[in-house]
Design a protein around this motif. Structure first.
Motif, PDB file in Angstrom:
ATOM      1  N   PRO A  58      -6.803   6.938   3.917  1.00 25.21           N
ATOM      2  CA  PRO A  58      -7.850   5.951   3.601  1.00 25.21           C
ATOM      3  C   PRO A  58      -8.048   5.755   2.103  1.00 25.21           C
ATOM      4  N   THR A  59      -7.894   6.822   1.332  1.00 26.23           N
ATOM      5  CA  THR A  59      -8.072   6.674  -0.113  1.00 26.23           C
ATOM      6  C   THR A  59      -6.959   5.829  -0.711  1.00 26.23           C
ATOM      7  N   MET A  61      -5.496   3.298   0.760  1.00 22.36           N
ATOM      8  CA  MET A  61      -5.821   1.910   1.068  1.00 22.36           C
ATOM      9  C   MET A  61      -6.944   1.409   0.158  1.00 22.36           C
ATOM     10  N   TYR A  62      -7.988   2.195  -0.050  1.00 23.82           N
ATOM     11  CA  TYR A  62      -9.096   1.776  -0.892  1.00 23.82           C
ATOM     12  C   TYR A  62      -8.657   1.660  -2.350  1.00 23.82           C
TER      13      TYR A  62
END
Length: 93
Positions: A58-59, A61-62
């Motif tokens: 997720p990091t 992607m962010y």
């Protein structure tokens, strides 16, 4: 939190995630933890891999989203500055 600090924290989270993934792989592949500890060793290895994925994916992607938006903002600023410098001048009569 400023954008620079956010990016730095996200990069640290990615690094932690990759380290946990590598640790989990090492525990499963190269040590005899599943034979010595049994199911507990397998759960420990799987937990390392799972936490590594939670930290890293997720990091990424962010962080990609933040970097793309920053790049778009910079491109817009450059385009505006370029359009202001190339405006045709009016002739004085």
């Amino acid at each position: 939190m400023s954008e620079e600090k956010t990016i730095k924290v996200l990069k640290i989270c990615i690094l932690i995630g990759i380290c946990l993934l590598l640790l989990g792989h090492y525990l499963i592949s190269y040590t005899n933890i599943s034979q010595t500890m049994g199911v507990t060793g397998m759960v420990l290895s799987a937990a390392c891999i799972a936490l590594g994925l939670i930290f890293s994916l997720p990091t990424k992607m962010y962080l990609t989203f933040l970097l793309v938006t920053r790049e778009n903002r910079q491109a817009q600023c450059l385009q505006q500055a370029k359009s202001q410098n190339t405006k045709p001048e009016q002739k004085k009569s």
